[in-house]
Design a protein around this motif. Structure first.
Motif, PDB file in Angstrom:
ATOM      1  N   ASP A 284       1.636 -10.314  49.416  1.00  0.00           N
ATOM      2  CA  ASP A 284       2.897 -10.915  49.852  1.00  0.00           C
ATOM      3  C   ASP A 284       3.166 -12.237  49.150  1.00  0.00           C
ATOM      4  O   ASP A 284       4.178 -12.877  49.401  1.00  0.00           O
ATOM      5  CB  ASP A 284       2.883 -11.120  51.365  1.00  0.00           C
ATOM      6  N   ALA A 285       2.231 -12.663  48.265  1.00  0.00           N
ATOM      7  CA  ALA A 285       2.433 -13.937  47.584  1.00  0.00           C
ATOM      8  C   ALA A 285       3.405 -13.819  46.418  1.00  0.00           C
ATOM      9  O   ALA A 285       3.799 -14.828  45.851  1.00  0.00           O
ATOM     10  CB  ALA A 285       1.089 -14.480  47.090  1.00  0.00           C
ATOM     11  N   ILE A 286       3.780 -12.596  46.022  1.00  0.00           N
ATOM     12  CA  ILE A 286       4.792 -12.474  44.971  1.00  0.00           C
ATOM     13  C   ILE A 286       6.079 -11.987  45.621  1.00  0.00           C
ATOM     14  O   ILE A 286       6.046 -11.358  46.667  1.00  0.00           O
ATOM     15  CB  ILE A 286       4.339 -11.535  43.829  1.00  0.00           C
ATOM     16  N   PRO A 289      10.900  -7.450  47.487  1.00  0.00           N
ATOM     17  CA  PRO A 289      12.256  -6.930  47.721  1.00  0.00           C
ATOM     18  C   PRO A 289      12.522  -6.694  49.205  1.00  0.00           C
ATOM     19  O   PRO A 289      13.617  -6.959  49.706  1.00  0.00           O
ATOM     20  CB  PRO A 289      12.269  -5.607  46.947  1.00  0.00           C
ATOM     21  N   ILE A 290      11.506  -6.199  49.918  1.00  0.00           N
ATOM     22  CA  ILE A 290      11.687  -5.869  51.336  1.00  0.00           C
ATOM     23  C   ILE A 290      12.020  -7.125  52.133  1.00  0.00           C
ATOM     24  O   ILE A 290      12.909  -7.122  52.993  1.00  0.00           O
ATOM     25  CB  ILE A 290      10.398  -5.222  51.899  1.00  0.00           C
ATOM     26  N   GLN A 291      11.310  -8.227  51.820  1.00  0.00           N
ATOM     27  CA  GLN A 291      11.537  -9.485  52.540  1.00  0.00           C
ATOM     28  C   GLN A 291      12.934 -10.035  52.266  1.00  0.00           C
ATOM     29  O   GLN A 291      13.641 -10.483  53.163  1.00  0.00           O
ATOM     30  CB  GLN A 291      10.474 -10.526  52.132  1.00  0.00           C
ATOM     31  N   ASP A 295      15.709 -10.597  55.081  1.00  0.00           N
ATOM     32  CA  ASP A 295      16.265 -11.932  55.322  1.00  0.00           C
ATOM     33  C   ASP A 295      17.784 -11.902  55.247  1.00  0.00           C
ATOM     34  O   ASP A 295      18.470 -12.511  56.068  1.00  0.00           O
ATOM     35  CB  ASP A 295      15.717 -12.942  54.303  1.00  0.00           C
ATOM     36  N   ASP A 296      18.314 -11.203  54.244  1.00  0.00           N
ATOM     37  CA  ASP A 296      19.765 -11.151  54.080  1.00  0.00           C
ATOM     38  C   ASP A 296      20.409 -10.430  55.263  1.00  0.00           C
ATOM     39  O   ASP A 296      21.457 -10.849  55.762  1.00  0.00           O
ATOM     40  CB  ASP A 296      20.127 -10.450  52.766  1.00  0.00           C
ATOM     41  N   PRO A 925      13.324   2.356  61.016  1.00  0.00           N
ATOM     42  CA  PRO A 925      12.108   1.523  60.940  1.00  0.00           C
ATOM     43  C   PRO A 925      12.180   0.562  59.756  1.00  0.00           C
ATOM     44  O   PRO A 925      12.821   0.882  58.747  1.00  0.00           O
ATOM     45  CB  PRO A 925      10.994   2.560  60.731  1.00  0.00           C
ATOM     46  N   PRO A 926      11.551  -0.618  59.858  1.00  0.00           N
ATOM     47  CA  PRO A 926      11.583  -1.558  58.725  1.00  0.00           C
ATOM     48  C   PRO A 926      10.817  -0.981  57.542  1.00  0.00           C
ATOM     49  O   PRO A 926       9.749  -0.386  57.716  1.00  0.00           O
ATOM     50  CB  PRO A 926      10.886  -2.811  59.283  1.00  0.00           C
ATOM     51  N   ALA A 927      11.386  -1.125  56.355  1.00  0.00           N
ATOM     52  CA  ALA A 927      10.767  -0.566  55.142  1.00  0.00           C
ATOM     53  C   ALA A 927       9.523  -1.355  54.762  1.00  0.00           C
ATOM     54  O   ALA A 927       9.333  -2.499  55.188  1.00  0.00           O
ATOM     55  CB  ALA A 927      11.779  -0.602  54.002  1.00  0.00           C
ATOM     56  N   VAL A 928       8.664  -0.728  53.959  1.00  0.00           N
ATOM     57  CA  VAL A 928       7.519  -1.434  53.376  1.00  0.00           C
ATOM     58  C   VAL A 928       7.653  -1.334  51.858  1.00  0.00           C
ATOM     59  O   VAL A 928       8.467  -0.566  51.339  1.00  0.00           O
ATOM     60  CB  VAL A 928       6.166  -0.845  53.839  1.00  0.00           C
ATOM     61  N   ARG A 929       6.841  -2.136  51.157  1.00  0.00           N
ATOM     62  CA  ARG A 929       6.966  -2.178  49.700  1.00  0.00           C
ATOM     63  C   ARG A 929       6.485  -0.875  49.059  1.00  0.00           C
ATOM     64  O   ARG A 929       5.590  -0.217  49.564  1.00  0.00           O
ATOM     65  CB  ARG A 929       6.190  -3.377  49.160  1.00  0.00           C
ATOM     66  N   ALA A 930       7.113  -0.533  47.933  1.00  0.00           N
ATOM     67  CA  ALA A 930       6.833   0.753  47.277  1.00  0.00           C
ATOM     68  C   ALA A 930       5.543   0.668  46.469  1.00  0.00           C
ATOM     69  O   ALA A 930       5.557   0.575  45.248  1.00  0.00           O
ATOM     70  CB  ALA A 930       8.009   1.141  46.392  1.00  0.00           C
ATOM     71  N   SER A 931       4.418   0.683  47.180  1.00  0.00           N
ATOM     72  CA  SER A 931       3.122   0.585  46.523  1.00  0.00           C
ATOM     73  C   SER A 931       2.108   1.404  47.319  1.00  0.00           C
ATOM     74  O   SER A 931       2.181   1.481  48.549  1.00  0.00           O
ATOM     75  CB  SER A 931       2.675  -0.877  46.472  1.00  0.00           C
ATOM     76  N   GLU A 932       1.169   2.000  46.602  1.00  0.00           N
ATOM     77  CA  GLU A 932       0.199   2.876  47.262  1.00  0.00           C
ATOM     78  C   GLU A 932      -0.640   2.121  48.294  1.00  0.00           C
ATOM     79  O   GLU A 932      -1.041   2.671  49.312  1.00  0.00           O
ATOM     80  CB  GLU A 932      -0.721   3.505  46.201  1.00  0.00           C
ATOM     81  N   GLU A 933      -0.878   0.830  48.027  1.00  0.00           N
ATOM     82  CA  GLU A 933      -1.743   0.104  48.967  1.00  0.00           C
ATOM     83  C   GLU A 933      -1.052  -0.150  50.304  1.00  0.00           C
ATOM     84  O   GLU A 933      -1.684  -0.575  51.261  1.00  0.00           O
ATOM     85  CB  GLU A 933      -2.234  -1.202  48.348  1.00  0.00           C
ATOM     86  N   ARG A 934       0.237   0.135  50.388  1.00  0.00           N
ATOM     87  CA  ARG A 934       0.948  -0.007  51.674  1.00  0.00           C
ATOM     88  C   ARG A 934       0.817   1.251  52.523  1.00  0.00           C
ATOM     89  O   ARG A 934       1.281   1.274  53.658  1.00  0.00           O
ATOM     90  CB  ARG A 934       2.434  -0.288  51.432  1.00  0.00           C
ATOM     91  N   LEU A 935       0.278   2.315  51.956  1.00  0.00           N
ATOM     92  CA  LEU A 935       0.159   3.565  52.701  1.00  0.00           C
ATOM     93  C   LEU A 935      -1.137   3.565  53.516  1.00  0.00           C
ATOM     94  O   LEU A 935      -2.187   3.183  53.013  1.00  0.00           O
ATOM     95  CB  LEU A 935       0.131   4.762  51.742  1.00  0.00           C
ATOM     96  N   SER A 936      -1.041   3.980  54.751  1.00  0.00           N
ATOM     97  CA  SER A 936      -2.230   4.101  55.584  1.00  0.00           C
ATOM     98  C   SER A 936      -2.431   5.586  55.891  1.00  0.00           C
ATOM     99  O   SER A 936      -1.471   6.293  56.236  1.00  0.00           O
ATOM    100  CB  SER A 936      -2.015   3.316  56.886  1.00  0.00           C
TER     101      SER A 936
END
Length: 1054
Positions: A284-286, A289-291, A295-296, A925-936
């Motif tokens: 989350d330090a970079i 897009p989701i944030q 926010d908007d 539902p709130p989206a998550v970032r499009a990255s494999e490490e976000r998948l559980s």
């Protein structure tokens, strides 16, 4: 890799970050080195990817190897764009040749130094970095969110360049890049407050870490400006810096002579033991897009967007908001790359921010917003400026008591006709201003007079002609039967005007294979009559009376015809088809009937029968990554351009529905739809049971949507800028008029502007888009959209009022047109260079001085790198081995007329967790970032990009959830590739199906569902859309690309 693990904490700000010397970004510009097999070259495929997947990322075994390089087509079992919208991801290495990119900015910095092998003692090598370490390179990156910062003083603006941390003085690191260790990415700082809002002054600047310049520091000289205060090497702790972020302290790295670190040769003596792997950076330090989207939505979704103020940046396309038109066009009609334009061309060149507007003249509005009012000025027609021909609008100024008006576009003073005269109030405004849409609203329509019509004659209502391929392929798949059945009911839903009881549109029918069959469906006939034209070289229409008919009058005959067509051709053995003569016939029929209209073509194969427009199979994957690759995107014959030009003259728009089983040369067949303002739909390996719902849904929407026929669009601007370039589906016979045989509610025209004079801050810059068209009832109309923008003399104001989503829309279209004439690699390099120049100009002229090791992004553009990387990795610019030539041509023409909301989700797909929020919560539902490490693995996710819809099921999802959603008792029993969810009477099933329906309703095309199980072979396709990760075709991960952009920026600044 455990997808559930939480990220270990990041080291404290002041502490040195652990360095992972084995990580190199060698492929970004220098020659690729072998030490980083898990990352590969930035532009190339992964060396040996198939043999050794990166550690920590469990992959399913590939179902098959990549197809051979010479494969001319996708076999039908294979996933392609026609099936899924966007192509499959490869299971093996890309067949593309490895490409290296010399940085576009090379001429600014030192030339690339020759590569030398470093002593092993400096660069111990170990195993390639594992997936959790991908983000470790960013361990040095700290972001202070949206830092409110005082607006730059004149010293920081355009007037005098500000000294940068890297402008002069010496800094850590001897290489041309300055200070960050290669295993770390730069800290990122976004500056500036919210667009359009003056940020509050800060009481105290934040702290930045001190730097100790090494003895061997290179002198980096920039413009001759006073150097920033140097940090005292003795001073411990943090040094104050006028800057929005922290940077960790870093030690010098000796012996880095070439711009890109060099990789040791394997086989030499092993170095010292490997240091501990770095602590994992919180991703989350970079910039996320989701944030930004969230926010908007929270900040701007609740209030209506009122268009009365000039130069306001609208909410993002991902935010739901209402618009109140008070004198400027709604952002649903026009969005700009920047709402504050530089006053001079020099300033615009310096910033490199493209000045463009994405215009969607007939956009559909939500029910809560009123459609544009129609103004009728009678025989005199709409009031216009005598000199520049701009139409009356709220931007015009009335003078001399209302007897004259001054044009705000060209400053010409015009007389007000007596019938239009009205007195002015004490503010100089006409007293009837709020009674007249053209004086108070940004968008409205005028009824056109006969002077605006072809041959000075009012047009007839338009016609629709359905042209059906009845060759063996079309009959065998059940397509013809399905289509004829659907048309019986669909003809009741033709578009109609306002409150009209029935549509004024007439219809006609043609079937074809090697010859054409016309049908007389005149209402007085008992049965339809068929006439065959076999002379396809000299096409003519064999009947006039009875070919184009009113649906209600001829309903019995039409129904009889649609029943008979599948039976008539049921036993056909004809496999060859023609194509150009079919379009020619439809156009001649409209010409004979003296009306505009639309052809709906349903076509299955490459037209190889002897006829004009005959094509050969020229598919050749060996051309990928060569200078001849551009020929794959170009039409193979000029016949279709000539035909398209004739169609535009007649107002004949073509919508093409393709059902290919193999290569059909989409690049050539889509020329006529593209130049006439039409659409192309593609259903590869069409099967009724799998693709029926998607095809019929697309067809219904296409037939019912609002279309303007025989249209001409012109964009006028106030003095100082002019429209110079246009992108979209249209034809241009001169430099100003965009000609569209048809323009529907989904199509956009993107216009680029350039300076031809100096602009004035007071008066701003004005745009007026005027569209002249024939409505579906045959009424000639003018639709007008007006927009006023601000102008600035400070670069900071430009960067504070940009819109990244619109910028990416423009850049994608610019790049996708570029591949017609330039090698794909050149196009990619151009994009990267332009992005680096935009961000380097901001850093140099607008950001507070700070360490060169920090990446500083403007608040409005902090997502530019992640979105641009998605464009660079897209199948048009970097195809995987299983993306066919037709897929690439299809997507290229599709994107050319997409609006901003469509490109946003197309390039950065939405990933929604379905099982994390309570079942009774009905909101999305709130989206998550499009990255494999976000998948559980214990959850289920839904991914959509406007063309595709995936449901990904984790391997350890609870049994009850599997039962509720799929009606089976365990994960192993779920059918992979399932395209429809069972209709079950439980809250979870209802919730998920309802969400899928609502997503489909938001998109222009029907998204076919594919269920993907974790570790299944289809998962490779799904992962292709996880755009923050490294792609199998060689595209960089978001983290890698951010590092690369930073290097490019620093090279430009040194």
């Amino acid at each position: 890799m455990n997808v559930n693990q939480s990220a270990p904490p990041v080291p404290p700000f002041g502490q040195n970050q652990p360095i992972y010397p084995g990580y190199h970004q060698s492929g970004y510009g220098g020659q690729p080195g072998p030490a980083a097999p898990a990352y590969g070259a930035y532009n190339g495929p992964l060396p040996g990817y198939q043999q050794t997947p990166p550690q920590g990322v469990p992959r399913a075994p590939p179902s098959s190897g990549a197809p051979p390089a010479s494969t001319a087509q996708a076999p039908c079992g294979q996933t392609t764009y026609g099936q899924f919208g966007q192509g499959d991801i490869q299971n093996g290495p890309s067949s593309t040749a490895q490409m290296q990119r010399v940085p576009g900015s090379q001429q600014f910095g030192s030339p690339l130094a020759p590569q030398v092998n470093q002593p092993a003692v400096l660069q111990p090598y170990g195993p390639p970095p594992t997936s959790p370490q991908v983000t470790a390179q960013l361990a040095g990156m700290q972001i202070s969110g949206a830092v409110s910062q005082a607006p730059p003083s004149s010293g920081l603006g355009y007037g005098s360049p500000t000294s940068l941390a890297s402008a002069s003085g010496s800094f850590p690191n001897s290489g041309p890049y300055g200070s960050y260790p290669q295993s770390q990415a730069p800290p990122v700082s976004q500056t500036q407050g919210h667009p359009g809002v003056q940020p509050p002054q800060r009481s105290a600047p934040p702290l930045a870490s001190s730097f100790t310049p090494p003895a061997s520091g290179t002198q980096m000289t920039g413009p001759s400006v006073p150097p920033p205060p140097m940090h005292s090497p003795q001073q411990p702790g943090y040094q104050l810096q006028q800057n929005g972020s922290f940077g960790p302290a870093r030690g010098p790295q000796p012996n880095y002579e070439s711009p890109y670190p060099v990789t040791p040769t394997f086989g030499s003596q092993p170095g010292p033991p490997q240091p501990l792997p770095p602590k994992r950076l919180d991703p989350d330090a970079i910039p996320s897009p989701i944030q930004v989207i969230e926010d908007d939505r929270n900040n701007r979704g609740s209030e209506p967007f009122v268009t009365g103020v000039r130069g306001q940046v609208p909410p993002l396309v991902t935010t739901n908001f209402l618009v109140k038109d008070q004198g400027n066009a709604s952002p649903r009609y026009i969005r700009c790359t920047s709402y504050n334009i530089p006053c001079t061309s020099d300033m615009a060149k310096q910033a490199q921010v493209p000045l463009a507007a994405v215009i969607k003249p007939l956009a559909r509005l939500p029910l809560e917003e009123a459609s544009p009012y129609v103004v009728d000025h009678g025989e005199s027609g709409p009031l216009r400026c005598n000199r520049c021909k701009a139409y009356m609008c709220p931007l015009m100024t009335f003078i001399e008591g209302g007897r004259r008006f001054q044009c705000s576009f060209c400053s010409c003073i015009n007389d007000v006709p007596p019938q239009y005269f009205q007195h002015l109030d004490h503010t100089g405004k006409r007293v009837d201003a709020y009674d007249r849409p053209e004086l108070s609203l940004g968008s409205y329509e005028f009824l056109a007079t006969v002077d605006y019509c072809k041959n000075n004659k009012f047009p007839s209502p338009p016609a629709f002609i359905f042209m059906i391929d009845v060759s063996y392929n079309a009959i065998r798949t059940g397509l013809v039967r399905l289509l004829c059945e659907e048309l019986k009911s669909l003809l009741d839903y033709l578009p109609r005007e306002g409150g009209a009881e029935e549509s004024a549109i007439r219809v006609g029918f043609v079937t074809y294979n090697k010859v054409l069959h016309f049908y007389n469906v005149k209402s007085s006939l008992a049965q339809p009559q068929m006439m065959v034209v076999s002379d396809v070289a000299d096409m003519f229409v064999p009947l006039l009376d009875g070919f184009l008919v009113n649906v209600n009058e001829s309903r019995g005959v039409i129904t009889s015809l649609l029943d008979q067509i599948p039976e008539m051709f049921a036993d056909t053995r004809e496999t060859e088809t023609v194509f150009a003569p079919v379009i020619q016939a439809g156009m001649e029929a409209l010409k004979a009937a003296e009306c505009a209209g639309k052809l709906f073509l349903f076509h299955t194969s490459l037209p190889i029968a002897e006829a004009p427009g005959k094509l050969k199979n020229r598919d050749d994957r060996k051309l990928i990554n060569t200078d001849k690759e551009k020929t794959l995107f170009q039409p193979q014959t000029g016949t279709y351009q000539t035909l398209a030009k004739d169609c535009v003259t007649q107002g004949c728009c073509v919508d093409l529905f393709l059902f290919p089983n193999q290569y059909v040369d989409v690049a050539t067949l889509s020329v006529v739809p593209q130049l006439t303002g039409g659409s192309v739909y593609k259903y590869a390996c069409f099967q009724v049971e799998n693709d029926q719902e998607r095809f019929l849904s697309d067809l219904r929407r296409d037939v019912q949507k609002v279309v303007g026929f025989d249209a001409v669009m012109r964009v006028r601007t106030s003095t100082g800028i002019r429209a110079v370039d246009f992108f979209g589906a249209f034809y241009m016979s001169n430099t100003t008029d965009v000609e569209l045989a048809g323009l529907d509610e989904d199509k956009t025209v993107t216009v680029e502007f350039k300076h031809d004079d100096r602009l004035n801050e007071e008066s701003g810059a004005l745009l007026q888009c005027a569209l002249l068209y024939t409505s579906c009832a045959g009424q000639r109309r003018l639709r007008i959209h007006n927009l006023a923008l601000n102008c600035c003399t400070q670069l900071a104001d430009l960067y504070r009022n940009c819109e990244t989503d619109t910028l990416i829309n423009y850049m994608a279209k610019f790049a996708y047109r570029g591949v017609l004439n330039s090698p794909v690699k050149t196009v990619r390099d151009t994009l990267i260079t332009q992005c680096a120049q935009i961000l380097a100009c901001y850093r140099k002229n607008c950001a507070s001085p700070s360490s060169a090791g920090q990446l500083i992004l403007p608040e409005c553009m902090k997502l530019l790198p992640v979105y641009l990387n998605c464009v660079l990795k897209s199948d048009v610019l970097q195809p995987g081995a299983e993306v066919t030539t037709d897929d690439r041509a299809y997507v290229r023409q599709l994107v050319s007329s997409m609006d901003v909301a469509e490109t946003n989700v197309f390039f950065y797909p939405r990933l929604l967790p379905l099982t994390k929020s309570p079942i009774d919560n009905t909101t999305e539902p709130p989206a998550v970032r499009a990255s494999e490490e976000r998948l559980s693995s214990g959850d289920i996710y839904l991914l959509e990009n406007g063309l595709n819809l995936f449901v990904w099921v984790g391997a350890s999802v609870q049994q009850g959830v599997v039962q509720s959603l799929f009606n089976v008792s365990s994960f192993s029993q779920i059918t992979s590739g399932l395209s429809v969810l069972p209709v079950l009477d439980n809250p979870l099933s209802k919730k998920v199906r309802s969400l899928i329906d609502s997503l489909r309703a938001q998109r222009m095309r029907y998204m076919k569902l594919i269920v993907v199980k974790q570790e299944d072979k289809l998962e490779m396709l799904f992962k292709h859309f996880l755009v923050e990760d490294k792609s199998l075709s060689g595209g960089a991960s978001y983290v890698d690309f951010l590092c690369h952009m930073h290097k490019e920026i620093r090279q430009l600044l040194s």
